[in-house]
Design a protein around this motif. Structure first.
Motif: not given
Length: 160
Positions: A100, A103-105, A120-124, A126
């Motif tokens: 990913v 700078d943002e999920p 869901w959201r993935a963080e940078p 991941v």
């Protein structure tokens, strides 16, 4: 025997020698291509042998990399940050992965589309397994979670 007829055999031998040592045009056609780290720890070196100094030590199974050159059992790879170096090929796998970016999920959705249900959201940073890509979205799996993410939010997709 004339000078021209004497030099003809020498010219033929030179051409034959060049043909033996020249790299065939198709030899580099298979690069670049995507790989992932398969080892818990892999050394990136400044050259293609263990006699070269270690430039970086990777400790991240599944990190996507791009192979840009091959030499014997070594691969010149580029990591997501653009760093290039040589890694032993046994530490790499052809299983596709992605990381990913940004700078943002990023949103992981149930279907390929910006309006699809948010799962869901993935963080940078991941990393996950990369599946099929279509309509600007790619199937992305992290551990037991899976969904669709915008292709532009990932490094390791498309043609290398």
């Amino acid at each position: 025997m004339s000078r021209a007829s004497r030099s003809a055999p020498i010219s033929c031998l030179l051409l034959a020698a060049l043909a033996l040592f020249a790299v065939p045009a198709h030899a580099e056609e298979d690069v670049p291509y995507w790989v992932s780290l398969r080892a818990d720890e892999a050394n990136m070196r400044v050259g293609p042998s263990e006699s070269y100094p270690i430039e970086w030590v990777y400790q991240r199974v599944g990190l996507p990399m791009k192979v840009v050159r091959k030499l014997s059992g070594w691969r010149l790879v580029e990591d997501p940050d653009g760093t290039r170096g040589w890694i032993v090929s046994r530490f790499l796998t052809l299983e596709r992965s992605a990381i990913v970016l940004g700078d943002e999920p990023v949103a992981i959705r149930a279907e390929p589309g910006a309006g699809a249900k948010l799962l869901w959201r993935a963080e940078p940073g991941v990393t996950g397994s990369l599946g099929d890509c279509k309509a600007g979205f790619c199937r992305f799996s992290v551990e037991d979670k899976s969904g669709w993410v915008a292709e532009k939010a990932l490094w390791g997709t498309g043609e290398p």
